[in-house]
Design a protein around this motif. Structure first.
Motif, short mmCIF file in Angstrom:
data_model
loop_
_atom_site.label_atom_id
_atom_site.label_comp_id
_atom_site.label_asym_id
_atom_site.label_seq_id
_atom_site.Cartn_x
_atom_site.Cartn_y
_atom_site.Cartn_z
N THR A 150 0.96 -1.15 -0.09
CA THR A 150 -0.13 -0.17 0.01
C THR A 150 0.98 1.45 0.06
OG1 THR A 150 -1.66 -1.14 1.04
CG2 THR A 150 -1.72 1.16 1.31
N MET A 151 1.93 1.21 0.77
CA MET A 151 2.79 2.42 0.91
C MET A 151 3.52 2.67 -0.37
SD MET A 151 1.74 4.09 3.65
CE MET A 151 1.03 3.89 4.90
N LEU A 152 4.10 1.38 -0.89
CA LEU A 152 4.87 1.73 -2.04
C LEU A 152 4.02 2.22 -3.28
CD1 LEU A 152 7.37 0.91 -3.73
CD2 LEU A 152 6.32 -1.19 -4.07
N ARG A 153 2.66 1.73 -3.31
CA ARG A 153 1.90 2.29 -4.45
C ARG A 153 1.50 3.87 -4.15
NH1 ARG A 153 -2.51 -2.58 -6.00
NH2 ARG A 153 -0.87 -4.23 -6.34
N LEU A 154 1.36 4.04 -2.82
CA LEU A 154 1.05 5.59 -2.42
C LEU A 154 2.21 6.46 -3.10
CD1 LEU A 154 -0.60 7.97 -1.08
CD2 LEU A 154 0.73 7.12 0.78
N TRP A 155 3.48 5.99 -2.85
CA TRP A 155 4.94 6.64 -3.11
C TRP A 155 4.72 6.63 -4.74
CZ3 TRP A 155 7.65 10.12 -1.20
CH2 TRP A 155 9.11 10.43 -1.82
N GLU A 156 4.52 5.52 -5.30
CA GLU A 156 4.69 5.37 -6.97
C GLU A 156 3.79 6.33 -7.39
OE1 GLU A 156 6.38 0.97 -7.40
OE2 GLU A 156 4.21 1.36 -7.54
N HIS A 157 2.41 6.46 -6.80
CA HIS A 157 1.50 7.34 -7.48
C HIS A 157 1.04 8.50 -6.76
CE1 HIS A 157 0.29 3.99 -9.97
NE2 HIS A 157 0.67 3.16 -8.98
N ARG A 158 2.16 9.36 -6.09
CA ARG A 158 2.01 10.32 -5.32
C ARG A 158 1.68 11.60 -6.26
NH1 ARG A 158 7.26 9.17 -5.89
NH2 ARG A 158 8.54 10.90 -6.29
N LEU A 159 2.23 11.60 -7.25
CA LEU A 159 1.59 12.84 -8.02
C LEU A 159 0.29 12.80 -8.64
CD1 LEU A 159 5.06 12.90 -10.32
CD2 LEU A 159 4.66 14.20 -8.48
N LYS A 160 -0.13 11.68 -8.37
CA LYS A 160 -1.91 11.48 -8.95
C LYS A 160 -2.71 12.01 -7.74
CE LYS A 160 -1.07 7.69 -12.24
NZ LYS A 160 -1.39 6.24 -12.38
N LEU A 161 -2.02 12.25 -6.66
CA LEU A 161 -2.75 12.47 -5.43
C LEU A 161 -3.49 14.09 -5.61
CD1 LEU A 161 -0.42 11.67 -2.37
CD2 LEU A 161 -2.85 10.67 -3.06
N SER A 162 -4.66 14.21 -5.14
CA SER A 162 -5.49 15.64 -5.18
C SER A 162 -5.48 16.39 -3.91
CB SER A 162 -6.67 15.44 -6.05
OG SER A 162 -7.27 16.74 -5.97
N VAL A 163 -5.06 17.48 -3.73
CA VAL A 163 -5.22 18.14 -2.49
C VAL A 163 -6.80 18.43 -2.03
CG1 VAL A 163 -3.18 19.44 -2.60
CG2 VAL A 163 -5.17 20.62 -3.43
N ASP A 164 -7.56 18.08 -3.12
CA ASP A 164 -9.21 18.09 -2.94
C ASP A 164 -9.65 16.90 -2.20
OD1 ASP A 164 -9.44 19.63 -6.19
OD2 ASP A 164 -9.31 20.61 -4.40
N TYR A 165 -9.01 16.06 -2.14
CA TYR A 165 -9.53 14.78 -1.22
C TYR A 165 -8.63 14.44 -0.19
CZ TYR A 165 -12.00 14.46 -5.80
OH TYR A 165 -13.09 14.90 -6.89
N ALA A 166 -9.22 13.75 0.73
CA ALA A 166 -8.54 13.63 1.97
C ALA A 166 -7.52 12.22 1.72
CB ALA A 166 -9.63 13.15 3.19
N LEU A 167 -6.72 12.10 2.45
CA LEU A 167 -5.61 10.86 2.29
C LEU A 167 -6.37 9.50 2.57
CD1 LEU A 167 -2.31 12.20 3.49
CD2 LEU A 167 -2.71 11.09 1.13
N ALA A 168 -7.17 9.57 3.99
CA ALA A 168 -7.52 8.28 4.28
C ALA A 168 -8.20 7.49 3.49
CB ALA A 168 -8.18 8.53 5.70
N PRO A 169 -9.42 7.78 2.75
CA PRO A 169 -10.32 7.08 1.74
C PRO A 169 -9.22 6.39 0.57
CG PRO A 169 -11.36 9.12 2.13
CD PRO A 169 -10.12 9.13 2.86
N TYR A 170 -8.45 7.34 0.10
CA TYR A 170 -7.34 6.99 -1.01
C TYR A 170 -6.49 5.86 -0.43
CZ TYR A 170 -3.92 7.33 -4.78
OH TYR A 170 -3.09 7.04 -5.66
N ILE A 171 -5.99 5.79 0.77
CA ILE A 171 -5.03 4.87 1.21
C ILE A 171 -5.87 3.75 1.58
CG2 ILE A 171 -3.49 4.29 3.20
CD1 ILE A 171 -2.54 7.13 3.25
N TYR A 172 -6.94 3.72 2.24
CA TYR A 172 -7.54 2.60 2.51
C TYR A 172 -8.21 1.97 1.31
CZ TYR A 172 -7.91 4.21 7.17
OH TYR A 172 -7.20 4.68 8.56
N THR A 173 -8.53 2.59 0.16
CA THR A 173 -8.89 1.70 -1.19
C THR A 173 -7.56 1.10 -1.70
OG1 THR A 173 -10.34 3.66 -1.37
CG2 THR A 173 -9.61 2.42 -3.44
N ILE A 174 -6.65 1.75 -1.64
CA ILE A 174 -5.40 0.93 -1.79
C ILE A 174 -5.16 -0.45 -1.15
CG2 ILE A 174 -2.83 1.03 -2.14
CD1 ILE A 174 -2.95 4.12 -2.92
N ALA A 175 -5.31 -0.10 0.20
CA ALA A 175 -5.00 -1.38 0.91
C ALA A 175 -6.20 -2.46 0.67
CB ALA A 175 -5.23 -0.78 2.54
#
Length: 196
Positions: A56-81
């Motif tokens: 999960t953390m590896l994918r978060l790091w690899e796709h960090r440029l796709k993160l949006s400041v308009d959305y909270a981190l928790a749902p994004y991370i839990y979805t990856i997990a």
């Protein structure tokens, strides 16, 4: 609290996008134990739980440029997990021997008390959130999620258009997601997989 959490998320996302490893460490420290606990509960395997956290953390790091400041981190991370955990289950079930071993191990790890408590807590929290919805949205959500009716069936029962049903359902789900995220509760992960 909400503005502080949103501000923290925005700062972390911007720092992650810039390649700041300290920000990554903060995210890891903030979410790794929750992901691990959920993965272990879901997979019934501590080693696989650790693998879910790492992947999960590896994918978060690899796709960090796709993160949006308009959305909270928790749902994004839990979805990856959740996706990583489901992929592990699929891989384990791909061979007949692994599949049989998996099914044989499930009753041994089955914990009715824990599941009952988690289910009751999730139901209680969901009920509290539903109570803040307008009555029509509450009714539509209950008919859809608890009684299993289609949008068309709900529209006929409530004498409204299917488009109106869809609109109210989307609004109700948005409120639920927002409140689960604001509380940043462990059930956020479970709610997305069980309710949505």
């Amino acid at each position: 609290m909400e503005n502080t959490r949103e501000s923290l998320d925005v700062q972390l996302i911007l720092r992650l996008q810039a390649g700041d490893e300290t920000a990554f460490r903060e995210v890891f420290d903030r979410f790794s134990q929750k992901i691990y606990g959920l993965a272990c509960h879901f997979l019934k395997n501590k080693d696989q739980g650790k693998e879910v956290v790492q992947e999960t953390m590896l994918r978060l790091w690899e796709h960090r440029l796709k993160l949006s400041v308009d959305y909270a981190l928790a749902p994004y991370i839990y979805t990856i997990a959740r996706r990583v955990a489901l992929n592990l289950l699929r891989q384990a079930a791909s061979s007949r021997a692994a599949s049989l071993k998996l099914w044989e191990s499930i009753p041994a790890y089955h914990n009715d008390t824990e599941e009952t408590v988690l289910g009751a807590d999730l139901e209680r929290i969901t009920g509290q959130i539903l109570n803040i919805l307008p009555p029509q949205q509450q009714e539509i959500f209950r008919l859809s999620r608890f009684e299993g009716l289609t949008y068309e069936e709900i529209a006929v029962r409530m004498n409204i258009s299917p488009h109106t049903v869809k609109y109210h359902m989307m609004a109700a789900l948005k409120v639920l997601r927002t409140h689960f995220n604001e509380a940043e509760i462990v059930f956020g992960f479970l709610a997305f997989s069980l309710l949505f």
